[in-house]
Write an enzyme that holds these catalytic residues in place. Sequence first.
Site, PDB file in Angstrom:
ATOM      1  N   ASP A   1      29.882  60.672  73.318  1.00 30.90           N
ATOM      2  CA  ASP A   1      28.680  59.887  73.603  1.00 30.90           C
ATOM      3  C   ASP A   1      27.673  60.165  72.491  1.00 30.90           C
ATOM      4  O   ASP A   1      27.982  60.900  71.548  1.00 30.90           O
ATOM      5  CB  ASP A   1      28.127  60.228  74.993  1.00 30.90           C
ATOM      6  CG  ASP A   1      27.855  61.714  75.192  1.00 30.90           C
ATOM      7  OD1 ASP A   1      27.253  62.336  74.294  1.00 30.90           O
ATOM      8  OD2 ASP A   1      28.230  62.258  76.243  1.00 30.90           O
ATOM      9  N   PRO A   2      26.460  59.597  72.558  1.00 30.97           N
ATOM     10  CA  PRO A   2      25.518  59.806  71.446  1.00 30.97           C
ATOM     11  C   PRO A   2      25.191  61.267  71.181  1.00 30.97           C
ATOM     12  O   PRO A   2      24.869  61.638  70.050  1.00 30.97           O
ATOM     13  CB  PRO A   2      24.268  59.040  71.905  1.00 30.97           C
ATOM     14  CG  PRO A   2      24.788  57.998  72.817  1.00 30.97           C
ATOM     15  CD  PRO A   2      25.926  58.629  73.541  1.00 30.97           C
TER      16      PRO A   2
ATOM     17  N   GLU B   1      30.473  54.940  72.193  1.00 35.65           N
ATOM     18  CA  GLU B   1      29.052  55.210  71.964  1.00 35.65           C
ATOM     19  C   GLU B   1      28.826  55.960  70.640  1.00 35.65           C
ATOM     20  O   GLU B   1      28.174  56.997  70.588  1.00 35.65           O
ATOM     21  CB  GLU B   1      28.446  55.962  73.152  1.00 35.65           C
ATOM     22  CG  GLU B   1      28.428  55.128  74.415  1.00 35.65           C
ATOM     23  CD  GLU B   1      27.633  55.735  75.552  1.00 35.65           C
ATOM     24  OE1 GLU B   1      27.062  54.994  76.357  1.00 35.65           O
ATOM     25  OE2 GLU B   1      27.601  56.995  75.649  1.00 35.65           O
TER      26      GLU B   1
ATOM     27  N   GLU C   1      29.344  49.160  79.196  1.00 40.21           N
ATOM     28  CA  GLU C   1      29.042  50.036  80.325  1.00 40.21           C
ATOM     29  C   GLU C   1      27.721  49.648  80.953  1.00 40.21           C
ATOM     30  O   GLU C   1      26.725  49.461  80.250  1.00 40.21           O
ATOM     31  CB  GLU C   1      28.943  51.502  79.888  1.00 40.21           C
ATOM     32  CG  GLU C   1      30.200  52.125  79.356  1.00 40.21           C
ATOM     33  CD  GLU C   1      29.987  53.595  78.982  1.00 40.21           C
ATOM     34  OE1 GLU C   1      29.006  54.204  79.473  1.00 40.21           O
ATOM     35  OE2 GLU C   1      30.796  54.114  78.204  1.00 40.21           O
TER      36      GLU C   1
ATOM     37  N   THR D   1      22.219  52.109  91.081  1.00 41.91           N
ATOM     38  CA  THR D   1      22.279  52.846  92.345  1.00 41.91           C
ATOM     39  C   THR D   1      22.225  51.909  93.559  1.00 41.91           C
ATOM     40  O   THR D   1      21.493  50.930  93.556  1.00 41.91           O
ATOM     41  CB  THR D   1      21.100  53.821  92.452  1.00 41.91           C
ATOM     42  OG1 THR D   1      19.884  53.082  92.279  1.00 41.91           O
ATOM     43  CG2 THR D   1      21.161  54.880  91.381  1.00 41.91           C
TER      44      THR D   1
ATOM     45  N   HIS E   1      27.277  67.334  94.140  1.00 46.67           N
ATOM     46  CA  HIS E   1      27.041  67.446  92.704  1.00 46.67           C
ATOM     47  C   HIS E   1      25.936  66.466  92.326  1.00 46.67           C
ATOM     48  O   HIS E   1      25.977  65.293  92.690  1.00 46.67           O
ATOM     49  CB  HIS E   1      28.310  67.125  91.906  1.00 46.67           C
ATOM     50  CG  HIS E   1      28.133  67.211  90.424  1.00 46.67           C
ATOM     51  ND1 HIS E   1      28.158  68.405  89.735  1.00 46.67           N
ATOM     52  CD2 HIS E   1      27.908  66.249  89.498  1.00 46.67           C
ATOM     53  CE1 HIS E   1      27.961  68.171  88.443  1.00 46.67           C
ATOM     54  NE2 HIS E   1      27.802  66.860  88.270  1.00 46.67           N
TER      55      HIS E   1
ATOM     56  N   SER F   1      31.280  64.200  90.936  1.00 46.56           N
ATOM     57  CA  SER F   1      30.862  62.892  90.436  1.00 46.56           C
ATOM     58  C   SER F   1      29.345  62.832  90.361  1.00 46.56           C
ATOM     59  O   SER F   1      28.652  63.137  91.326  1.00 46.56           O
ATOM     60  CB  SER F   1      31.362  61.771  91.351  1.00 46.56           C
ATOM     61  OG  SER F   1      30.813  60.522  90.956  1.00 46.56           O
TER      62      SER F   1
ATOM     63  N   ASP G   1      28.425  58.876  92.199  1.00 48.69           N
ATOM     64  CA  ASP G   1      28.952  58.372  93.470  1.00 48.69           C
ATOM     65  C   ASP G   1      27.973  57.417  94.151  1.00 48.69           C
ATOM     66  O   ASP G   1      28.376  56.531  94.890  1.00 48.69           O
ATOM     67  CB  ASP G   1      29.328  59.529  94.410  1.00 48.69           C
ATOM     68  CG  ASP G   1      28.212  60.533  94.615  1.00 48.69           C
ATOM     69  OD1 ASP G   1      27.234  60.214  95.317  1.00 48.69           O
ATOM     70  OD2 ASP G   1      28.315  61.644  94.067  1.00 48.69           O
TER      71      ASP G   1
END
EC number: 3.2.1.-
Length: 425
Positions: A142-143, A190, A288, A292, A301, A392, A395
């Site tokens: 990723d970045p 990314e 991507e 929510t 988590h 996750s 989730d």
Amino acid sequence: MRSGLKMFFAAAIVWSVFSSPGYAAAVKQEKHVPEDLSVKKAEGMNRDFIKGADVSSVIALENSGVTFYNTSGKRQDIFTTLKQAGVNYVRVRIWNNPYDSSGNGYGGGNNDVQKAIEIGKRATANGMKVLADFHYSDFWADPAKQKVPKAWANLSFEAKKARLYEFTKQSLQRMIEEGVNIGMVQVGNETTGAFAGETDWTKMSQLFNEGSRAVRETNRGILVALHFTNPETAGRYSFIAETLSKNKVDYDVFASSYYPFWHGTLQNLTSVLKAVADTYGKKVMVAETSYTYTAEDGDGHENTAPKSGQTLPYPISVQGQANAIRDVMQAVANTGTAGLGVFYWEPAWIPVGPKTRVEKNKVLWETYGSGWASSYAAEYDPEDAGKWYGGSAVDNQALFDCNGHPLPSLQVFQYVQSGHITKKR
């Protein structure tokens, strides 16, 4: 604890958690049906607009005991459920070697080439194309990190180029021989300012071209995508696109991540992607996105959103989630005929067990790689995964509830081109 013994205890935990009547009660949620949703028709979408989903963690989740259902409440292959909901493309990440020397997986689905083949075959069997997302790393790229695979760590740059080409071509050939219908390949994930351990754009461009060459030689009908992020940063995408052009990088698709709580407005997203499409003749897409549907954590988590300082422009609800997905699709369609489509990131990464049983969840995450990282990843990524390994983090952004039942928001993929009005009263 190693191999067989570890798997035995993990299997026992799967049985005890998911056979217990207390599990369903612990994650009981409101019953949803597809009709409980309104979707405004998106205008200007191409007939073959990509309505994609990245379900890279699904095998690890199933191995951990997770079960998925259809809208009627019956157990069903998740790939069939996705297809029925209007999903036409599946994205799968590929790491070179996400395991330690003892064979323990780093987590995040333990997504090596073999996992990609398994996922790709199931997607293909359900009439969906596959986007193979090569990270060219042994774990998350990723970045913030573009760590070179362990096996490439001491190679010269020329040798690295050769290995990247060979890995890409051999992996694609394996997937195609197994019957996977690959429609697109992502050369890097990314890669906003680094790629496979390189930060110089001249070298990065040469590596991009080695990946692209491998794709072209395998099948010229497969699209080559490059993937970047942070479209909200002024001038970033114009600089990247111009640099790629100057360095004669061979690619078809300029892809962006877009998370509403991090990446600015949709108007800006459309503007910067349209500028790339119009100036350089490239197709554009969102590789991507997610949103929510609840603020609650399902597995013990911590989640990536919502958090203090984030701007969440939609209600935190199933309808708000559907609106977010629909609007990202509209933003890409607004770029014109170059607008290729949108992929939703990890809509099935639901809990392996309730947050009241986090210690049992940890065993499953460690054994099957169904959390975002395992403790074993510390040897490769000590600064991030080594400190924050666990379950996750998305989730509450899934398109399935904690029991594996599809949320109404999943149906946005089939409703977006025609529109849909809720029947709920």
